[in-house]
Scaffold this active site. Structure first.
Site, PDB file in Angstrom:
ATOM      1  N   CYS A  58      22.020  28.618  18.705  1.00 11.14           N
ATOM      2  CA  CYS A  58      22.176  27.186  17.695  1.00 11.14           C
ATOM      3  C   CYS A  58      21.747  28.315  15.889  1.00 11.14           C
ATOM      4  O   CYS A  58      20.662  28.384  15.855  1.00 11.14           O
ATOM      5  CB  CYS A  58      21.407  26.656  18.104  1.00 11.14           C
ATOM      6  SG  CYS A  58      20.865  25.225  17.379  1.00 11.14           S
ATOM      7  N   HIS A  59      22.477  26.954  15.145  1.00 15.73           N
ATOM      8  CA  HIS A  59      21.979  26.996  14.079  1.00 15.73           C
ATOM      9  C   HIS A  59      20.361  27.002  13.765  1.00 15.73           C
ATOM     10  O   HIS A  59      19.210  27.194  13.190  1.00 15.73           O
ATOM     11  CB  HIS A  59      22.941  26.068  13.429  1.00 15.73           C
ATOM     12  CG  HIS A  59      24.037  26.594  12.579  1.00 15.73           C
ATOM     13  ND1 HIS A  59      24.267  28.011  11.876  1.00 15.73           N
ATOM     14  CD2 HIS A  59      25.337  26.791  13.272  1.00 15.73           C
ATOM     15  CE1 HIS A  59      25.765  27.898  11.525  1.00 15.73           C
ATOM     16  NE2 HIS A  59      25.984  26.989  12.589  1.00 15.73           N
ATOM     17  N   THR A  60      19.812  26.048  14.423  1.00 11.76           N
ATOM     18  CA  THR A  60      18.322  26.139  14.462  1.00 11.76           C
ATOM     19  C   THR A  60      17.612  27.624  14.784  1.00 11.76           C
ATOM     20  O   THR A  60      16.506  27.419  14.225  1.00 11.76           O
ATOM     21  CB  THR A  60      17.804  25.233  15.862  1.00 11.76           C
ATOM     22  OG1 THR A  60      18.532  23.478  15.644  1.00 11.76           O
ATOM     23  CG2 THR A  60      16.925  24.623  15.486  1.00 11.76           C
ATOM     24  N   HIS A  92      17.446  28.410  22.691  1.00 10.38           N
ATOM     25  CA  HIS A  92      17.017  27.004  23.408  1.00 10.38           C
ATOM     26  C   HIS A  92      18.026  26.333  24.116  1.00 10.38           C
ATOM     27  O   HIS A  92      18.532  25.009  24.372  1.00 10.38           O
ATOM     28  CB  HIS A  92      16.647  26.006  22.309  1.00 10.38           C
ATOM     29  CG  HIS A  92      17.470  25.536  20.997  1.00 10.38           C
ATOM     30  ND1 HIS A  92      17.834  26.419  20.305  1.00 10.38           N
ATOM     31  CD2 HIS A  92      18.045  24.537  21.302  1.00 10.38           C
ATOM     32  CE1 HIS A  92      17.894  26.084  19.214  1.00 10.38           C
ATOM     33  NE2 HIS A  92      18.554  24.521  19.581  1.00 10.38           N
ATOM     34  N   GLU A  93      19.600  27.085  23.953  1.00  7.91           N
ATOM     35  CA  GLU A  93      20.746  26.582  24.431  1.00  7.91           C
ATOM     36  C   GLU A  93      20.753  27.683  25.753  1.00  7.91           C
ATOM     37  O   GLU A  93      21.788  29.064  25.466  1.00  7.91           O
ATOM     38  CB  GLU A  93      21.573  26.682  23.578  1.00  7.91           C
ATOM     39  CG  GLU A  93      21.895  25.027  22.844  1.00  7.91           C
ATOM     40  CD  GLU A  93      22.723  25.402  22.207  1.00  7.91           C
ATOM     41  OE1 GLU A  93      24.266  25.911  22.292  1.00  7.91           O
ATOM     42  OE2 GLU A  93      22.992  24.489  21.054  1.00  7.91           O
ATOM     43  N   CYS A 127       9.246  13.192  31.244  1.00  9.06           N
ATOM     44  CA  CYS A 127       8.787  12.611  32.421  1.00  9.06           C
ATOM     45  C   CYS A 127       8.697  12.421  33.680  1.00  9.06           C
ATOM     46  O   CYS A 127       7.941  12.784  34.442  1.00  9.06           O
ATOM     47  CB  CYS A 127       6.584  13.149  31.061  1.00  9.06           C
ATOM     48  SG  CYS A 127       6.723  11.627  31.048  1.00  9.06           S
ATOM     49  N   CYS A 131       4.783   6.541  30.439  1.00 16.44           N
ATOM     50  CA  CYS A 131       5.351   6.270  29.227  1.00 16.44           C
ATOM     51  C   CYS A 131       5.993   5.951  28.854  1.00 16.44           C
ATOM     52  O   CYS A 131       7.526   5.395  29.392  1.00 16.44           O
ATOM     53  CB  CYS A 131       5.951   8.145  29.236  1.00 16.44           C
ATOM     54  SG  CYS A 131       7.232   8.796  28.002  1.00 16.44           S
ATOM     55  N   CYS A 175       9.881   7.876  27.622  1.00 17.18           N
ATOM     56  CA  CYS A 175      10.863   7.441  29.052  1.00 17.18           C
ATOM     57  C   CYS A 175      11.231   6.552  29.207  1.00 17.18           C
ATOM     58  O   CYS A 175      12.573   6.215  30.126  1.00 17.18           O
ATOM     59  CB  CYS A 175      10.568   8.305  29.999  1.00 17.18           C
ATOM     60  SG  CYS A 175      10.110   9.957  29.606  1.00 17.18           S
ATOM     61  N   CYS A 223      10.572  11.554  24.732  1.00 19.57           N
ATOM     62  CA  CYS A 223       9.529  11.688  25.462  1.00 19.57           C
ATOM     63  C   CYS A 223       7.903  12.609  24.857  1.00 19.57           C
ATOM     64  O   CYS A 223       8.419  13.731  24.273  1.00 19.57           O
ATOM     65  CB  CYS A 223      10.037  12.402  26.480  1.00 19.57           C
ATOM     66  SG  CYS A 223       8.002  12.623  28.166  1.00 19.57           S
ATOM     67  N   ARG A 225       4.759  17.286  23.424  1.00 18.68           N
ATOM     68  CA  ARG A 225       5.038  17.547  21.904  1.00 18.68           C
ATOM     69  C   ARG A 225       4.272  18.054  21.756  1.00 18.68           C
ATOM     70  O   ARG A 225       4.727  19.001  20.326  1.00 18.68           O
ATOM     71  CB  ARG A 225       5.376  15.790  21.482  1.00 18.68           C
ATOM     72  CG  ARG A 225       5.692  16.240  20.171  1.00 18.68           C
ATOM     73  CD  ARG A 225       7.004  16.998  19.873  1.00 18.68           C
ATOM     74  NE  ARG A 225       7.334  16.966  18.408  1.00 18.68           N
ATOM     75  CZ  ARG A 225       7.286  18.533  17.384  1.00 18.68           C
ATOM     76  NH1 ARG A 225       6.460  19.933  18.380  1.00 18.68           N
ATOM     77  NH2 ARG A 225       8.213  18.238  16.266  1.00 18.68           N
ATOM     78  N   CYS A 243      22.019  21.768  23.088  1.00 16.24           N
ATOM     79  CA  CYS A 243      21.865  21.031  21.940  1.00 16.24           C
ATOM     80  C   CYS A 243      22.865  20.474  21.641  1.00 16.24           C
ATOM     81  O   CYS A 243      23.220  19.653  21.413  1.00 16.24           O
ATOM     82  CB  CYS A 243      20.767  22.156  21.341  1.00 16.24           C
ATOM     83  SG  CYS A 243      20.470  22.040  19.941  1.00 16.24           S
ATOM     84  N   ARG A 261      30.548  28.755  18.853  1.00 15.22           N
ATOM     85  CA  ARG A 261      29.242  28.918  19.081  1.00 15.22           C
ATOM     86  C   ARG A 261      29.139  30.643  19.717  1.00 15.22           C
ATOM     87  O   ARG A 261      30.388  30.606  20.649  1.00 15.22           O
ATOM     88  CB  ARG A 261      29.290  28.162  20.164  1.00 15.22           C
ATOM     89  CG  ARG A 261      28.059  27.468  20.139  1.00 15.22           C
ATOM     90  CD  ARG A 261      27.103  27.079  20.047  1.00 15.22           C
ATOM     91  NE  ARG A 261      25.649  26.381  20.024  1.00 15.22           N
ATOM     92  CZ  ARG A 261      25.607  25.888  18.951  1.00 15.22           C
ATOM     93  NH1 ARG A 261      26.589  26.220  17.564  1.00 15.22           N
ATOM     94  NH2 ARG A 261      24.577  24.379  18.872  1.00 15.22           N
TER      95      ARG A 261
END
Length: 673
Positions: A339-341, A361-362, A391, A396, A399, A407, A411, A471, A668
Site C-alpha cells: 500500500c502507498h501508506t 498492513h494489507e 473491540c 466503547c 464501537c 475504536c 490506539r 486497506c 496493487r
C-alpha cells in the site's frame, strides 16, 4: 509468454526414462508466471495421429500459452506414443505404431512392452508433475485421437482425478470407425475389448450423468474430411443425451481437421478449463491445513523485510517472533499487498514512523496460535489484519455508535509501534527489539496482532486476494457507501486513480451514480477507470483553467454531488471541495497528506452549502464488515482481481514490489510468502 503485469511464463521440453513405456519419453510443459507463487493447476493436452510432443506448441502454442498465462494454469503436452528406442515396434502406417499410441495399454505380444500410453498419461506423468513441479490439480483435452484419449480417460477416471474435459474433433466412437478398429485389434486383440476405451460406449452404459462434470466441451469443424467416417460426434451426443450428461458441441462452420482450427478456438477451451481448475484450487486451499503444534507457545525464527531507516531499502533479515500474549494472535502471513501508506512511512513522511520497524498492513493470514483469553479466533482460521480495530465492548462508545469505526482501544500503543502491553514481539538476531507498524507488520512471514485487529473471513477466499480488503479497496468502497452514502443518479468526481481511487469509481458505479468524472495526470489510468464505470476523464495538466472550474462550469453547471480526493495532496483536496455542488456538495478526503501539511479554502465555499469530511478505512467496522466484503466478492458481487497488477513470490521480493509501485502503473503488488 509475458503477462499483463510483466511477469513471464516459460515453455520447456523435458525428457525422462519412462517405466510405463520402457523408453525415453519427451513432453512439453508450459508453466505460467504464477507457478510456485500459488497453487497452479495443469491442463493435459493429448495430440492426434502422427504428432509428437511439439506439434501443439508449435502450431497453437501462441494462443494457448497466452490464454494459460491469463488463467494461471500450466499445460502439459505429452508425446502420442513411445518412439525413442530401436525396440519400439512400428508399421509403415500413419494410424498405427509410432505416433499412434491411441492412449491405451497394449496387451498383445507385439506391443505390450512399450505401448502403455494409458498408464503413462494417467499414472506416471501426473506423479512426475506432482513431484517435480507441484502440479496436482488437472484437467484434460485433446484433438482427434487425443480427443478420444481425453474423453475416455476423463469418463473412466472421473472428476476426482480430472476437473474438466474438452476435445477438438475427437474420435467419438472408435469401436465403429476404421481408425479405432485397426488400433484396438492391434493393441488389445479385438475391437470388442476396445469398448472400455470408447467414450460413446462408456456413456451408453450409464443411466445418469457423471456428477462433477457440469459440461463437456467439444468443437468440431463442419468441413472436416474425417467427420462422418472416423469422428462420429452424433453418436456421442446421442449417448450423452440418453444419460443426461450435459455436453456442448460447437459445429464450427468452414473449419477442417487442421491445427488452424485448434488455434482458432483453443483460448476458449483454456478458459473453460481455467474456471473449473481454479474452482478446484480454491477448494484445495480451503481444505489445506497447517500443523502448528511444533511452534505453539514458542518463539519462531522467520524471514522479514526490516525498515532500518527512512529513505533506505528494506533489508531481508532473520527475526524472532515471540508467542502471543493475552488478547493476542500470532499468524502466518500468506500474502501481503503493498500500500502507498507503507511507502509513505518508508519515505519518512509519517510523523508516527518509527525505525527499525516491520511495515505492511494489507495481508491474508492463517492463525498459528492464540494467547490467553482469545475466544473469537482459533488456530487454522483465516484472517485479514485490520489497522482499525474493533473491540466491540459495550463500554466503547465508538464501537457502539453507527457514526464511526474509530475504536480507540489500542490506539495509544499502536501509534508507538508496540503491542497493547507496551512491548514488541519482534527481535532481531542480536536481541534488539523491532517496532510494530499500524498494529499489523505483515512484511514478515509471521506476525503478532491484537485479537481485536483480526477480521475472520471465509476460507473459500484466496488469501492473495483477501489481503486487498485490509486497506485500500475497503477504504475506497467505504468512502462511497458509508462516509458519503452516494445515492442513485448522483454525480461524482474522483481525484487520483490508484487502487483507492479505482475502488471509489467501482463503489460509485455499484451505488448507481450516473456521472463519474475521473481526474489524473496519467492518462494511462483512464482505461481501467472507464472499465469500472467512469463516464468522463480529465487530465488537469492539459487544462487552461483550474480543474475545479472545469468540472463546475464546463462538465457540469454547478459541480458534482460528491467528490473524493485519493491523492494526499492538499491542493487537490481543495480542488475536490471546490468542484462539489453549490448548496449540497460533499467532498471526502481519503488520501493522507505528508506531515505538517494543512488544507485551506475560502470559508465562502462552506457557507454556500458544501461539506468537507474525511474517512478512515472507509467507515467500515473491521471485524464485522470485512467478512461481509469478502463474502460479496465470493458471491461475484464485488470483483477485485483487476486491482492486482503485479505479483511476486517470497517476502524477499518486497523491494521489487516497492519499485513496481514507484513505476506509476502499479495498483496493487501482491507478494506471496
Amino acid at each position: 509468454v509475458t503477462s499483463s503485469n510483466g511477469d513471464v511464463g516459460f515453455y520447456y521440453r523435458i525428457s525422462h526414462e519412462s517405466r510405463s513405456t520402457s523408453t525415453k519419453m519427451i513432453f512439453g510443459l508450459f508453466l505460467p508466471s504464477c507457478h510456485k507463487r500459488k497453487i497452479t493447476p495443469v491442463l493435459f493436452w493429448l495430440s492426434g495421429l502422427t504428432c509428437d510432443d511439439t506439434n501443439f506448441a508449435t502450431k497453437a502454442g501462441s494462443q494457448a500459452f497466452s490464454a494459460a498465462e491469463q488463467q494461471g494454469i500450466a499445460i502439459c503436452m505429452p508425446d502420442t506414443s513411445p518412439r525413442h528406442s530401436e525396440d519400439v515396434p512400428n508399421v509403415d502406417s500413419y494410424d498405427l505404431g509410432i505416433g499412434a499410441g491411441f492412449y491405451v495399454d497394449a496387451t498383445t505380444d507385439t506391443y505390450k512392452n512399450h505401448y502403455n500410453m494409458y498408464s503413462y498419461i494417467t499414472e506416471e506423468l501426473p506423479s512426475l508433475l506432482e513431484k517435480e513441479y507441484d502440479l496436482t490439480i488437472k484437467s484434460i483435452s485433446g484433438h482427434s485421437m487425443g480427443g478420444h484419449g481425453a474423453l475416455t480417460i476423463a469418463l473412466r477416471e472421473g472428476p476426482t482425478k480430472w476437473a474438466s474435459v474438452s476435445a477438438f474433433a475427437p474420435i467419438c466412437n472408435p469401436t465403429r470407425c476404421p481408425w479405432g478398429e485397426k488400433a484396438f485389434t492391434a493393441y488389445l486383440g479385438s475391437v470388442d475389448l476396445g469398448k472400455q476405451h470408447d467414450a460413446t460406449c462408456i456413456l451408453q452404459q450409464r443411466s445418469t450423468p457423471i456428477e462433477g462434470y457440469d459440461n463437456i466441451l467439444i468443437d468440431q469443424g463442419t468441413d472436416d474430411n474425417f467427420l462422418k467416417k472416423e469422428l462420429k460426434p452424433e453418436e456421442f451426443i446421442a449417448a450423452a443425451t440418453s444419460c443426461g450428461q450435459n455436453t456442448t458441441v460447437n459445429m464450427r462452420e468452414g473449419f477442417d481437421h487442421s491445427y488452424y482450427f485448434i488455434a482458432a478456438f483453443i483460448a476458449s477451451h483454456v478458459e473453460f478449463h481455467g474456471k473449473r481448475l481454479q474452482k478446484k484450487c480454491k477448494a484445495e486451499e480451503k481444505n489445506s491445513t497447517f500443523d502448528f503444534s511444533s511452534t505453539t507457545g514458542k518463539p519462531i525464527t522467520c524471514k522479514a523485510m526490516v525498515a532500518r531507516a527512512a529513505k533506505q531499502p528494506l533489508t531481508l533479515e532473520e527475526i524472532i517472533v515471540g508467542p502471543p500474549k493475552a488478547g493476542e494472535v500470532r499468524v502466518k502471513v500468506m500474502a501481503n499487498a503493498l500500500c502507498h501508506t507503507d511507502v509513505y512511512t518508508l519515505d519518512g513522511s509519517d510523523p508516527e514512523g518509527l525505525f527499525p520497524c516491520i511495515l505492511g498492513h494489507e495481508a491474508g493470514c492463517v492463525v498459528e496460535s492464540v494467547g490467553e483469553g482469545v475466544e473469537s479466533i482459533a488456530p487454522g482460521d483465516h484472517v485479514v489484519p485490520c489497522y482499525t480495530p474493533q473491540c466491540c465492548e459495550a463500554s466503547c462508545i465508538f464501537c457502539q455508535s453507527p457514526k464511526t469505526n474509530l475504536c480507540p482501544k489500542i490506539r495509544g500503543t499502536q501509534g508507538q509501534g508496540i503491542m497493547p502491553d507496551g512491548t514488541s514481539r519482534f527481535t532481531d538476531k542480536d536481541g534488539n527489539p523491532i517496532y510494530h507498524f499500524m498494529g499489523c507488520s505483515t512484511m514478515s512471514e509471521y506476525t503478532v496482532l491484537a485479537e481485536i485487529s483480526c477480521a475472520k473471513i471465509s476460507k473459500d477466499m484466496a488469501l492473495n486476494r483477501a489481503c486487498l480488503f485490509g486497506c485500500g479497496v475497503s477504504t475506497g468502497l467505504g468512502a462511497v457507501w458509508n462516509t458519503c452514502k452516494v445515492e442513485v443518479n448522483s454525480s461524482v468526481a474522483v481525484f487520483g486513480l490508484g487502487a483507492v481511487g479505482l475502488a471509489v469509481v467501482q463503489g460509485a458505479k455499484m451505488a448507481g451514480a450516473s456521472k463519474i468524472i475521473v481526474v489524473d495526470v496519467n492518462p494511462k489510468k483512464f482505461d481501467a477507470a472507464i472499465a469500472l464505470g467512469a463516464t468522463d476523464t480529465v487530465d488537469p495538466s492539459k487544462l487552461d483553467k483550474p480543474v475545479q472550474q472545469y468540472i463546475a462550469g464546463t462538465l457540469t453547471k454547478w459541480g458534482v454531488d460528491y467528490s473524493f480526493d485519493c491523492t494526499g495532496h492538499t491542493e487537490v483536496m481543495r480542488a475536490a471541495l471546490e468542484c462539489s455542488h453549490r448548496g449540497w456538495g460533499t467532498s471526502c478526503v481519503i488520501g493522507v497528506a505528508a506531515s505538517g501539511h494543512e488544507i485551506s479554502t475560502r470559508p465562502f465555499q462552506l457557507v454556500t452549502g458544501r461539506v468537507w469530511k474525511g474517512t478512515a478505512f472507509g467507515g467500515f467496522k473491521s471485524r464485522s464488515d470485512v467478512p461481509n466484503l469478502v463474502q460479496k466478492s465470493l458471491d461475484g458481487e464485488l470483483p477485485i482481481d483487476h486491482f492486482v497488477t503485479h505479483e511476486f513470490d517470497g517476502v524477499d521480493k518486497t523491494n521489487d514490489a516497492i519499485e513496481a509501485l514507484h513505476g506509476g502503473e502499479c495498483l496493487r503488488a501482491v507478494v506471496t510468502y
